[in-house]
Design a protein around this motif. Structure first.
Motif, PDB file in Angstrom:
ATOM      1  N   TYR A 132       0.834  -1.208   0.000  1.00 13.28           N
ATOM      2  CA  TYR A 132       0.000   0.000   0.000  1.00 13.28           C
ATOM      3  C   TYR A 132       0.865   1.253   0.000  1.00 13.28           C
ATOM      4  N   GLY A 133       1.882   1.281   0.852  1.00 15.75           N
ATOM      5  CA  GLY A 133       2.768   2.444   0.912  1.00 15.75           C
ATOM      6  C   GLY A 133       3.442   2.710  -0.416  1.00 15.75           C
ATOM      7  N   ALA A 134       3.902   1.653  -1.065  1.00 14.07           N
ATOM      8  CA  ALA A 134       4.556   1.806  -2.365  1.00 14.07           C
ATOM      9  C   ALA A 134       3.572   2.357  -3.403  1.00 14.07           C
ATOM     10  N   MET A 135       2.339   1.827  -3.403  1.00 15.99           N
ATOM     11  CA  MET A 135       1.363   2.311  -4.378  1.00 15.99           C
ATOM     12  C   MET A 135       0.916   3.736  -4.072  1.00 15.99           C
ATOM     13  N   GLU A 136       0.893   4.115  -2.795  1.00 18.01           N
ATOM     14  CA  GLU A 136       0.599   5.513  -2.447  1.00 18.01           C
ATOM     15  C   GLU A 136       1.620   6.455  -3.082  1.00 18.01           C
ATOM     16  N   MET A 137       2.840   5.949  -3.264  1.00 13.65           N
ATOM     17  CA  MET A 137       3.908   6.751  -3.854  1.00 13.65           C
ATOM     18  C   MET A 137       3.990   6.589  -5.373  1.00 13.65           C
ATOM     19  N   GLY A 138       3.016   5.877  -5.966  1.00 14.56           N
ATOM     20  CA  GLY A 138       2.935   5.761  -7.412  1.00 14.56           C
ATOM     21  C   GLY A 138       3.418   4.448  -8.006  1.00 14.56           C
ATOM     22  N   ALA A 139       3.779   3.477  -7.174  1.00 16.77           N
ATOM     23  CA  ALA A 139       4.265   2.200  -7.688  1.00 16.77           C
ATOM     24  C   ALA A 139       3.150   1.419  -8.383  1.00 16.77           C
ATOM     25  N   THR A 140       3.546   0.615  -9.353  1.00 13.04           N
ATOM     26  CA  THR A 140       2.614  -0.314  -9.992  1.00 13.04           C
ATOM     27  C   THR A 140       2.355  -1.470  -9.029  1.00 13.04           C
ATOM     28  N   ALA A 141       1.411  -2.335  -9.369  1.00  7.55           N
ATOM     29  CA  ALA A 141       1.151  -3.521  -8.547  1.00  7.55           C
ATOM     30  C   ALA A 141       2.407  -4.385  -8.455  1.00  7.55           C
ATOM     31  N   GLU A 142       3.102  -4.578  -9.560  1.00  8.11           N
ATOM     32  CA  GLU A 142       4.328  -5.383  -9.567  1.00  8.11           C
ATOM     33  C   GLU A 142       5.402  -4.745  -8.683  1.00  8.11           C
ATOM     34  N   GLU A 143       5.615  -3.449  -8.818  1.00  5.81           N
ATOM     35  CA  GLU A 143       6.614  -2.757  -7.998  1.00  5.81           C
ATOM     36  C   GLU A 143       6.252  -2.828  -6.516  1.00  5.81           C
ATOM     37  N   ALA A 144       4.959  -2.765  -6.217  1.00  2.00           N
ATOM     38  CA  ALA A 144       4.510  -2.828  -4.826  1.00  2.00           C
ATOM     39  C   ALA A 144       4.821  -4.190  -4.209  1.00  2.00           C
ATOM     40  N   VAL A 145       4.588  -5.265  -4.956  1.00  2.00           N
ATOM     41  CA  VAL A 145       4.905  -6.600  -4.442  1.00  2.00           C
ATOM     42  C   VAL A 145       6.416  -6.757  -4.297  1.00  2.00           C
ATOM     43  N   LYS A 146       7.176  -6.229  -5.237  1.00  2.00           N
ATOM     44  CA  LYS A 146       8.640  -6.292  -5.125  1.00  2.00           C
ATOM     45  C   LYS A 146       9.132  -5.537  -3.892  1.00  2.00           C
ATOM     46  N   ALA A 147       8.496  -4.410  -3.580  1.00  2.00           N
ATOM     47  CA  ALA A 147       8.858  -3.668  -2.365  1.00  2.00           C
ATOM     48  C   ALA A 147       8.554  -4.511  -1.126  1.00  2.00           C
ATOM     49  N   ALA A 148       7.406  -5.191  -1.124  1.00  2.00           N
ATOM     50  CA  ALA A 148       7.055  -6.059   0.003  1.00  2.00           C
ATOM     51  C   ALA A 148       8.040  -7.220   0.119  1.00  2.00           C
ATOM     52  N   CYS A 149       8.529  -7.723  -1.010  1.00  2.00           N
ATOM     53  CA  CYS A 149       9.525  -8.807  -0.987  1.00  2.00           C
ATOM     54  C   CYS A 149      10.794  -8.363  -0.252  1.00  2.00           C
ATOM     55  N   ARG A 150      11.133  -7.094  -0.371  1.00  2.00           N
ATOM     56  CA  ARG A 150      12.341  -6.576   0.293  1.00  2.00           C
ATOM     57  C   ARG A 150      12.132  -6.310   1.776  1.00  2.00           C
ATOM     58  N   ARG A 151      10.882  -6.111   2.207  1.00  2.00           N
ATOM     59  CA  ARG A 151      10.633  -5.664   3.579  1.00  2.00           C
ATOM     60  C   ARG A 151       9.818  -6.623   4.438  1.00  2.00           C
ATOM     61  N   ASN A 152       9.315  -7.707   3.868  1.00  2.67           N
ATOM     62  CA  ASN A 152       8.478  -8.643   4.614  1.00  2.67           C
ATOM     63  C   ASN A 152       9.068 -10.038   4.472  1.00  2.67           C
ATOM     64  N   MET A 153       9.432 -10.654   5.579  1.00  6.57           N
ATOM     65  CA  MET A 153      10.151 -11.929   5.534  1.00  6.57           C
ATOM     66  C   MET A 153       9.351 -13.076   4.919  1.00  6.57           C
ATOM     67  N   THR A 154       8.038 -13.030   4.996  1.00  9.18           N
ATOM     68  CA  THR A 154       7.255 -14.126   4.438  1.00  9.18           C
ATOM     69  C   THR A 154       6.754 -13.830   3.026  1.00  9.18           C
ATOM     70  N   THR A 155       7.255 -12.764   2.427  1.00  9.87           N
ATOM     71  CA  THR A 155       6.971 -12.416   1.036  1.00  9.87           C
ATOM     72  C   THR A 155       8.290 -12.479   0.293  1.00  9.87           C
ATOM     73  N   GLY A 156       8.286 -13.103  -0.871  1.00  9.93           N
ATOM     74  CA  GLY A 156       9.532 -13.173  -1.624  1.00  9.93           C
ATOM     75  C   GLY A 156       9.408 -13.999  -2.876  1.00  9.93           C
ATOM     76  N   GLY A 157      10.549 -14.239  -3.508  1.00 10.91           N
ATOM     77  CA  GLY A 157      10.608 -15.073  -4.695  1.00 10.91           C
ATOM     78  C   GLY A 157      10.149 -14.370  -5.946  1.00 10.91           C
ATOM     79  N   GLU A 158       9.757 -15.183  -6.919  1.00  8.42           N
ATOM     80  CA  GLU A 158       9.315 -14.668  -8.209  1.00  8.42           C
ATOM     81  C   GLU A 158       7.994 -13.906  -8.049  1.00  8.42           C
ATOM     82  N   VAL A 159       7.862 -12.817  -8.795  1.00  9.86           N
ATOM     83  CA  VAL A 159       6.627 -12.036  -8.772  1.00  9.86           C
ATOM     84  C   VAL A 159       5.839 -12.359 -10.040  1.00  9.86           C
ATOM     85  N   GLN A 160       4.614 -12.818  -9.852  1.00 11.45           N
ATOM     86  CA  GLN A 160       3.708 -13.143 -10.955  1.00 11.45           C
ATOM     87  C   GLN A 160       2.852 -11.919 -11.236  1.00 11.45           C
TER      88      GLN A 160
END
Length: 150
Positions: free
Chosen positions: A110-138
């Protein structure tokens, strides 16, 4: 857990599957394309996923399957987003925002998208900051896909 984000007709999800602190895989495909071109993804208890997909494919006959601790996301071809929570109850989105996120990394997404990120960029940001999120982004768009040609 999972992070799923939706923005501008695009649904994105990470590929990580965990069991407590153990990473089982980083290549899970969490977004399913239904026969009508709609997209379905699930965050949380995945034991209900197959039953929900079958219920959706059967044109939602009867009450929805029940489960616990999950959020199912349905994105129809026209961009209508519907969520299913907890015990299988169906909820239409009440938020007027053009984007949404679910799962363990949803705050980061949500924070990433508030700053203009796409859905893909937002998930990639979560991959960097959330331990149970990661890997390939679909990344998927609703609608029927053209078969790939060689």
């Amino acid at each position: 857990m999972t992070t799923i984000a939706y923005r501008d007709g695009v649904l994105a999800a990470d590929g990580r599957v965990t069991l407590d602190t153990l990473i089982l895989t980083d290549t899970c495909k969490k977004i399913r394309r239904l026969s009508d071109g709609s997209l379905f993804a699930l965050a949380g208890d995945d034991t209900i996923e197959e039953r929900l997909v079958q219920w959706l494919e059967d044109c939602e006959e009867g009450p929805p399957p029940q489960g616990k601790d999950f959020v199912g996301i349905l994105v129809e071809a026209g961009g209508v987003v519907t969520t299913f929570h907890g015990v299988g109850d169906r909820f239409l989105p009440a938020y007027p925002e053009p984007f949404a996120a679910w799962g363990s990394g949803s705050d980061v997404a949500y924070g990433a998208m508030e700053m203009g990120a796409t859905a893909e960029e937002a998930v990639k940001a979560a991959c960097r900051r959330n331990m149970t999120t990661g890997g390939e982004v679909q990344v998927e768009r609703p609608g029927h896909q053209e078969p790939e040609t060689e």
